[in-house]
Design a protein around this motif. Sequence first.
Motif, PDB file in Angstrom:
ATOM      1  N   VAL A   6       0.888  -1.244   0.142  1.00 14.28           N
ATOM      2  CA  VAL A   6       0.102  -0.135   0.071  1.00 14.28           C
ATOM      3  C   VAL A   6       0.693   1.086   0.035  1.00 14.28           C
ATOM      4  N   CYS A   7       0.536   2.082  -0.746  1.00 13.16           N
ATOM      5  CA  CYS A   7       1.299   3.341  -1.123  1.00 13.16           C
ATOM      6  C   CYS A   7       0.337   4.609  -0.695  1.00 13.16           C
ATOM      7  N   PRO A   8       0.098   4.799   0.572  1.00 16.27           N
ATOM      8  CA  PRO A   8      -0.744   5.776   1.361  1.00 16.27           C
ATOM      9  C   PRO A   8      -0.295   7.278   1.247  1.00 16.27           C
ATOM     10  N   GLY A   9      -1.284   8.085   1.006  1.00 19.90           N
ATOM     11  CA  GLY A   9      -0.794   9.441   1.074  1.00 19.90           C
ATOM     12  C   GLY A   9      -2.101  10.334   0.626  1.00 19.90           C
ATOM     13  N   SER A  10      -1.913  11.646   0.891  1.00 18.65           N
ATOM     14  CA  SER A  10      -3.026  12.501   0.598  1.00 18.65           C
ATOM     15  C   SER A  10      -3.304  12.884  -0.968  1.00 18.65           C
ATOM     16  N   PHE A  11      -1.802  12.983  -1.678  1.00 19.38           N
ATOM     17  CA  PHE A  11      -1.939  12.899  -3.069  1.00 19.38           C
ATOM     18  C   PHE A  11      -2.832  14.188  -3.508  1.00 19.38           C
ATOM     19  N   ASP A  12      -2.773  15.454  -2.888  1.00 11.21           N
ATOM     20  CA  ASP A  12      -3.441  16.675  -3.051  1.00 11.21           C
ATOM     21  C   ASP A  12      -2.614  17.916  -3.862  1.00 11.21           C
ATOM     22  N   PRO A  13      -2.113  17.778  -5.015  1.00 12.69           N
ATOM     23  CA  PRO A  13      -2.539  16.718  -6.055  1.00 12.69           C
ATOM     24  C   PRO A  13      -1.511  15.644  -6.052  1.00 12.69           C
ATOM     25  N   VAL A  14      -1.633  14.811  -6.921  1.00 12.78           N
ATOM     26  CA  VAL A  14      -0.572  13.730  -7.417  1.00 12.78           C
ATOM     27  C   VAL A  14       0.509  14.616  -8.212  1.00 12.78           C
ATOM     28  N   THR A  15       1.877  14.098  -7.916  1.00  9.26           N
ATOM     29  CA  THR A  15       2.685  14.704  -8.676  1.00  9.26           C
ATOM     30  C   THR A  15       3.842  13.731  -9.393  1.00  9.26           C
ATOM     31  N   TYR A  16       4.662  14.169 -10.005  1.00  5.07           N
ATOM     32  CA  TYR A  16       5.584  13.312 -10.754  1.00  5.07           C
ATOM     33  C   TYR A  16       6.555  12.377  -9.589  1.00  5.07           C
ATOM     34  N   GLU A 114       5.631  -4.592   7.093  1.00  3.92           N
ATOM     35  CA  GLU A 114       6.797  -4.069   6.773  1.00  3.92           C
ATOM     36  C   GLU A 114       6.581  -2.505   6.186  1.00  3.92           C
ATOM     37  N   THR A 115       7.574  -1.604   6.503  1.00  2.94           N
ATOM     38  CA  THR A 115       7.844  -0.192   5.830  1.00  2.94           C
ATOM     39  C   THR A 115       8.611  -0.463   4.768  1.00  2.94           C
ATOM     40  N   PHE A 116       8.469  -0.051   3.560  1.00  2.00           N
ATOM     41  CA  PHE A 116       9.661  -0.104   2.468  1.00  2.00           C
ATOM     42  C   PHE A 116       9.841   1.355   1.956  1.00  2.00           C
ATOM     43  N   PHE A 117      10.956   1.867   2.276  1.00  4.86           N
ATOM     44  CA  PHE A 117      11.113   3.204   2.014  1.00  4.86           C
ATOM     45  C   PHE A 117      11.920   3.288   0.635  1.00  4.86           C
ATOM     46  N   MET A 118      11.715   4.273   0.020  1.00  8.11           N
ATOM     47  CA  MET A 118      12.291   4.312  -1.498  1.00  8.11           C
ATOM     48  C   MET A 118      12.583   5.945  -1.639  1.00  8.11           C
ATOM     49  N   MET A 119      13.875   6.172  -1.948  1.00  7.86           N
ATOM     50  CA  MET A 119      14.169   7.413  -2.317  1.00  7.86           C
ATOM     51  C   MET A 119      13.805   8.154  -3.353  1.00  7.86           C
ATOM     52  N   THR A 120      13.226   9.078  -3.279  1.00 10.88           N
ATOM     53  CA  THR A 120      12.683   9.753  -4.539  1.00 10.88           C
ATOM     54  C   THR A 120      13.736  10.218  -5.511  1.00 10.88           C
ATOM     55  N   ASN A 121      13.264  10.215  -6.729  1.00 12.63           N
ATOM     56  CA  ASN A 121      14.450  10.314  -7.663  1.00 12.63           C
ATOM     57  C   ASN A 121      14.958  11.899  -7.757  1.00 12.63           C
ATOM     58  N   ASN A 122      16.285  12.097  -7.788  1.00 15.65           N
ATOM     59  CA  ASN A 122      16.692  13.492  -7.727  1.00 15.65           C
ATOM     60  C   ASN A 122      15.824  14.730  -8.305  1.00 15.65           C
ATOM     61  N   HIS A 123      15.229  14.080  -9.449  1.00 15.38           N
ATOM     62  CA  HIS A 123      14.479  15.209 -10.284  1.00 15.38           C
ATOM     63  C   HIS A 123      13.362  15.668  -9.730  1.00 15.38           C
ATOM     64  N   TYR A 124      12.919  14.827  -8.637  1.00 14.79           N
ATOM     65  CA  TYR A 124      11.542  15.345  -7.896  1.00 14.79           C
ATOM     66  C   TYR A 124      11.755  15.507  -6.544  1.00 14.79           C
ATOM     67  N   SER A 143       3.687  21.926 -15.825  1.00 11.58           N
ATOM     68  CA  SER A 143       3.248  21.023 -16.662  1.00 11.58           C
ATOM     69  C   SER A 143       4.820  19.694 -16.485  1.00 11.58           C
ATOM     70  N   ASP A 144       5.816  20.458 -16.015  1.00  7.62           N
ATOM     71  CA  ASP A 144       7.077  19.402 -15.884  1.00  7.62           C
ATOM     72  C   ASP A 144       7.096  18.788 -14.438  1.00  7.62           C
ATOM     73  N   ILE A 145       6.085  19.011 -13.443  1.00  7.98           N
ATOM     74  CA  ILE A 145       6.219  18.500 -12.207  1.00  7.98           C
ATOM     75  C   ILE A 145       4.936  17.863 -11.871  1.00  7.98           C
ATOM     76  N   VAL A 146       3.981  17.996 -12.829  1.00  7.24           N
ATOM     77  CA  VAL A 146       2.604  17.211 -12.636  1.00  7.24           C
ATOM     78  C   VAL A 146       2.162  16.827 -14.048  1.00  7.24           C
ATOM     79  N   PRO A 147       1.289  15.731 -13.978  1.00  4.86           N
ATOM     80  CA  PRO A 147       0.725  15.242 -15.495  1.00  4.86           C
ATOM     81  C   PRO A 147      -0.153  16.468 -15.912  1.00  4.86           C
ATOM     82  N   ASP A 148      -0.469  16.283 -17.240  1.00  6.80           N
ATOM     83  CA  ASP A 148      -0.992  17.362 -17.866  1.00  6.80           C
ATOM     84  C   ASP A 148      -2.683  17.398 -17.244  1.00  6.80           C
TER      85      ASP A 148
END
Length: 161
Positions: A6-16, A114-124, A143-148
Motif C-alpha cells: 500500500v502506498c498511502p498519502g493525501s495526493f493533493d494533488p498527485v505529482t511526478y 513492513e515499511t519499504f522506504f524508497m528514495m525519490t528520484n533526484n529530479h523530484y 507541466s514539468d512537475i505534474v501530469p497534464d
Amino acid sequence: MASIAVCPGSFDPVTYGHLDIITRGAKVFDQVIVAVLHNRNKQPMFSAEERVQLLKEVTSHLDNVVIDSFNGLLINYMQEKKANTIIRGLRAVSDFEYEMQAASINKKLGPEIETFFMMTNNHYSYLSSSIVKEVAKYEADVSDIVPDIVAEALKKKFKES
C-alpha cells in the motif's frame, strides 16, 4: 503468496514525485494499492473522489496498481486488504524523522507489516503537493512537475476559487 503493498498519502494533488514512487513500487510488488487518505487535519484542495479519479487516470498504464481511499488507521486498512508492506517515499533527510515515527508506530500496531522506504528520484526531491499548489495558484507552468490532467485540474480549481 502475492506481495501486496500500500502506498498511502493525501495526493493533493498527485505529482511526478508520487508517480515515480508508485511506478517503481509496481516493479517490486505484485500489487500496489495507492490509498488516498481522508486526513481530518488537512483541508485538501481536491476531494478524495477527485484525487482517486486523477490517480486512476495517471496510473492507468500500470496493470498492477489499484487506486482506493480510506479513513482511519493505515494498519487497519492494510489488514483489511491483506497487504504486507507500506511504501513510503523519502525526499530529503527532513522526511526521515516523521517517517521513522510513523513506521515505528505502524510496526507496534501491526508487527507483521513492513515499511519499504524508497528514495525519490533526484529530479523530484524538492517537490511536494504544497509547492505544486503554491506555484499553480500564481498561474505558473507546472507541466514539468505534474501530469497534464493534474495541471488542468489545478487551473480549474483556482479559477473556481
